[in-house]
Design a protein around this motif. Structure first.
Motif, PDB file in Angstrom:
ATOM      1  N   THR A 235     -45.306  25.088  -5.232  1.00  0.00           N
ATOM      2  CA  THR A 235     -45.794  24.256  -4.112  1.00  0.00           C
ATOM      3  C   THR A 235     -44.932  24.709  -2.964  1.00  0.00           C
ATOM      4  O   THR A 235     -43.646  24.666  -2.870  1.00  0.00           O
ATOM      5  N   LEU A 236     -45.611  24.884  -1.582  1.00  0.00           N
ATOM      6  CA  LEU A 236     -45.010  25.120  -0.378  1.00  0.00           C
ATOM      7  C   LEU A 236     -44.335  23.814   0.218  1.00  0.00           C
ATOM      8  O   LEU A 236     -43.802  24.048   1.348  1.00  0.00           O
ATOM      9  N   SER A 237     -44.630  22.537  -0.298  1.00  0.00           N
ATOM     10  CA  SER A 237     -44.225  21.460   0.233  1.00  0.00           C
ATOM     11  C   SER A 237     -42.887  21.165  -0.043  1.00  0.00           C
ATOM     12  O   SER A 237     -42.478  20.070   0.380  1.00  0.00           O
ATOM     13  N   SER A 238     -42.094  21.678  -0.888  1.00  0.00           N
ATOM     14  CA  SER A 238     -40.755  21.388  -1.144  1.00  0.00           C
ATOM     15  C   SER A 238     -40.055  22.620  -1.444  1.00  0.00           C
ATOM     16  O   SER A 238     -40.551  23.793  -1.538  1.00  0.00           O
ATOM     17  N   LYS A 239     -38.705  22.724  -1.511  1.00  0.00           N
ATOM     18  CA  LYS A 239     -37.905  23.910  -1.557  1.00  0.00           C
ATOM     19  C   LYS A 239     -37.834  24.140  -3.115  1.00  0.00           C
ATOM     20  O   LYS A 239     -37.832  25.320  -3.446  1.00  0.00           O
ATOM     21  N   LEU A 240     -37.830  23.020  -4.025  1.00  0.00           N
ATOM     22  CA  LEU A 240     -37.828  23.328  -5.484  1.00  0.00           C
ATOM     23  C   LEU A 240     -39.043  24.191  -5.837  1.00  0.00           C
ATOM     24  O   LEU A 240     -39.323  24.920  -6.880  1.00  0.00           O
ATOM     25  N   GLY A 241     -40.092  23.532  -5.242  1.00  0.00           N
ATOM     26  CA  GLY A 241     -41.545  24.258  -5.818  1.00  0.00           C
ATOM     27  C   GLY A 241     -42.085  23.723  -6.729  1.00  0.00           C
ATOM     28  O   GLY A 241     -43.028  24.400  -7.437  1.00  0.00           O
ATOM     29  N   ALA A 242     -41.547  22.498  -7.515  1.00  0.00           N
ATOM     30  CA  ALA A 242     -41.971  22.008  -8.775  1.00  0.00           C
ATOM     31  C   ALA A 242     -42.979  21.102  -8.390  1.00  0.00           C
ATOM     32  O   ALA A 242     -43.118  20.276  -7.493  1.00  0.00           O
ATOM     33  N   LYS A 243     -44.302  21.119  -9.309  1.00  0.00           N
ATOM     34  CA  LYS A 243     -45.354  19.980  -9.112  1.00  0.00           C
ATOM     35  C   LYS A 243     -45.116  19.198 -10.286  1.00  0.00           C
ATOM     36  O   LYS A 243     -44.156  19.222 -11.062  1.00  0.00           O
ATOM     37  N   GLY A 244     -46.241  18.395 -10.517  1.00  0.00           N
ATOM     38  CA  GLY A 244     -46.099  17.287 -11.875  1.00  0.00           C
ATOM     39  C   GLY A 244     -46.894  18.039 -13.106  1.00  0.00           C
ATOM     40  O   GLY A 244     -47.321  19.228 -12.864  1.00  0.00           O
ATOM     41  N   ALA A 245     -46.033  17.464 -14.080  1.00  0.00           N
ATOM     42  CA  ALA A 245     -46.414  18.201 -15.435  1.00  0.00           C
ATOM     43  C   ALA A 245     -47.060  16.994 -16.287  1.00  0.00           C
ATOM     44  O   ALA A 245     -47.547  17.240 -17.334  1.00  0.00           O
ATOM     45  N   GLY A 246     -46.597  15.854 -16.274  1.00  0.00           N
ATOM     46  CA  GLY A 246     -46.687  14.709 -17.103  1.00  0.00           C
ATOM     47  C   GLY A 246     -48.266  14.473 -17.621  1.00  0.00           C
ATOM     48  O   GLY A 246     -48.512  14.327 -18.802  1.00  0.00           O
ATOM     49  N   GLU A 247     -49.065  14.237 -16.582  1.00  0.00           N
ATOM     50  CA  GLU A 247     -50.646  13.774 -17.002  1.00  0.00           C
ATOM     51  C   GLU A 247     -51.274  14.972 -17.086  1.00  0.00           C
ATOM     52  O   GLU A 247     -52.535  14.742 -17.486  1.00  0.00           O
ATOM     53  N   ALA A 248     -50.862  16.288 -16.827  1.00  0.00           N
ATOM     54  CA  ALA A 248     -51.742  17.456 -16.866  1.00  0.00           C
ATOM     55  C   ALA A 248     -52.355  17.376 -18.310  1.00  0.00           C
ATOM     56  O   ALA A 248     -53.628  17.947 -18.407  1.00  0.00           O
ATOM     57  N   GLY A 249     -51.643  17.557 -19.288  1.00  0.00           N
ATOM     58  CA  GLY A 249     -52.324  17.645 -20.673  1.00  0.00           C
ATOM     59  C   GLY A 249     -53.160  16.650 -21.014  1.00  0.00           C
ATOM     60  O   GLY A 249     -54.182  16.686 -21.602  1.00  0.00           O
ATOM     61  N   THR A 250     -52.889  15.280 -20.587  1.00  0.00           N
ATOM     62  CA  THR A 250     -53.698  14.022 -20.878  1.00  0.00           C
ATOM     63  C   THR A 250     -55.039  14.023 -20.242  1.00  0.00           C
ATOM     64  O   THR A 250     -56.019  13.725 -20.974  1.00  0.00           O
ATOM     65  N   ALA A 251     -54.835  14.652 -19.054  1.00  0.00           N
ATOM     66  CA  ALA A 251     -56.353  14.677 -18.078  1.00  0.00           C
ATOM     67  C   ALA A 251     -57.292  15.620 -18.843  1.00  0.00           C
ATOM     68  O   ALA A 251     -58.496  15.400 -18.592  1.00  0.00           O
ATOM     69  N   GLY A 252     -56.732  16.684 -19.105  1.00  0.00           N
ATOM     70  CA  GLY A 252     -57.819  18.014 -19.748  1.00  0.00           C
ATOM     71  C   GLY A 252     -58.363  17.779 -21.005  1.00  0.00           C
ATOM     72  O   GLY A 252     -59.491  18.306 -21.241  1.00  0.00           O
ATOM     73  N   ALA A 253     -57.671  17.069 -21.941  1.00  0.00           N
ATOM     74  CA  ALA A 253     -57.777  17.278 -23.255  1.00  0.00           C
ATOM     75  C   ALA A 253     -59.195  16.743 -23.622  1.00  0.00           C
ATOM     76  O   ALA A 253     -59.779  17.128 -24.515  1.00  0.00           O
ATOM     77  N   PRO A 254     -59.545  15.501 -23.121  1.00  0.00           N
ATOM     78  CA  PRO A 254     -60.547  14.512 -23.568  1.00  0.00           C
ATOM     79  C   PRO A 254     -61.822  15.514 -23.195  1.00  0.00           C
ATOM     80  O   PRO A 254     -62.927  15.502 -24.100  1.00  0.00           O
ATOM     81  N   GLY A 255     -61.883  16.186 -22.148  1.00  0.00           N
ATOM     82  CA  GLY A 255     -63.054  16.821 -21.707  1.00  0.00           C
ATOM     83  C   GLY A 255     -63.026  18.084 -22.386  1.00  0.00           C
ATOM     84  O   GLY A 255     -64.471  18.360 -22.830  1.00  0.00           O
TER      85      GLY A 255
END
Length: 289
Positions: A235-255
């Motif tokens: 991500t260009l909005s921070s120096k570290l460039g890290a986004k979130g990961a926690g909910e990513a798996g949960t959100a996509g799996a049911p669909g």
């Protein structure tokens, strides 16, 4: 000390990595304190995948500022310009030659206890606090894709999970092993929602399955192999460039699982949309009960 709590997602590990790299220390020399509101800065705790994207950025900014102060103090001690110096593994080095000039322990001793030996008016703070708030967007959004391979028995309605894939983009991957297992754990949680977990109430509104003896959750025996891959778009909005990961798996799996089940049911001209998708619901959709 950081105002983001450790809940098993491995934030203490990545904060130690970030701090060691940004200050110029060995990772074994970093001690992390999280979740203790008596001593840590206010940070809002852990929610909405804030561990790396928000908490990690605060650690990075503080540690970069601390390294800058260390170099200023070392320059005052050595009568050298800070631009001529660098740090590595707890030592201040001559940037040009790589020669070790001062250990951090000596810089700390002088900075805290022998300030009388420093130039008049000089001050370099060896304790730094930084706060970080995502300003460009309300949250740091992640993205990805998931696919599921299932087998549906039309006689029993039983769903067998055969394989699951996820390719996700959490920005800069700080610790591949932690992210892989966090995504796998989140996918299992999502599978629990689509196939097993349901609050059942009687006609009086009382919960019928209020204990783990009656409330179904996925176990290791029900889970397929889960393959995880990454696309890194910092991500260009921070120096570290890290986004979130926690909910990513949960959100996509049911669909992904629901679509796979309905694909298997397509030859029977039926589909199921009410989650969790139980054997009974599949048999009702097939007109067998």
């Amino acid at each position: 000390m950081i105002g983001v709590g450790e809940q098993g997602q491995g934030t203490e590990g990545i904060y130690a990595q970030i701090a060691a790299d940004a200050v110029g220390l060995s990772i074994k020399d970093v001690r992390i304190i999280t979740g203790d509101t008596d001593v840590t800065p206010y940070g809002g705790g852990t929610w909405a995948s804030r561990g790396a994207g928000v908490g990690g950025e605060a650690v990075l900014l503080a540690c970069q500022a601390l390294q800058e102060n260390i170099l200023k103090l070392a320059g005052a001690i050595l009568n050298r310009s800070p631009e001529e110096l660098s740090v590595r593994r707890g030592h201040v080095l001559d940037k040009a030659t790589g020669e070790q000039l001062l250990p951090f322990s000596e810089i700390g001793r002088i900075g805290y206890f022998r300030t009388d030996t420093l130039p008049v008016g000089f001050s370099a703070d060896l304790m730094v606090t930084r706060h970080y708030t995502q300003k460009e967007y309300p949250f740091i959004f992640t993205n990805g894709v998931q696919a599921s391979y299932v087998e549906v028995d039309p006689d029993t309605g039983f769903v067998k999970l055969l394989k699951h894939w996820a390719v996700e983009d959490c920005g800069r991957v700080l610790n591949p092993m932690l992210v892989d297992e966090q995504v796998r754990g989140a996918i299992v949680q999502g599978i629990g929602g689509v196939l097993f977990e349901e609050c059942l109430y009687d006609d009086s509104g009382l919960l019928r399955n209020g204990s783990m003896a009656d409330y179904l959750v996925p176990m290791a025996n029900e889970m397929p192999d889960i393959e995880v891959a990454h696309v890194e778009t910092p991500t260009l909005s921070s120096k570290l460039g890290a986004k979130g990961a926690g909910e990513a798996g949960t959100a996509g799996a049911p669909g992904a699982v629901q679509n796979a089940i309905n694909d298997a049911l397509a030859p029977f001209n039926t589909a199921v949309f009410d989650q969790p998708i139980t054997c009974e619901k599949i048999l009702k959709a097939l007109g067998k009960v």
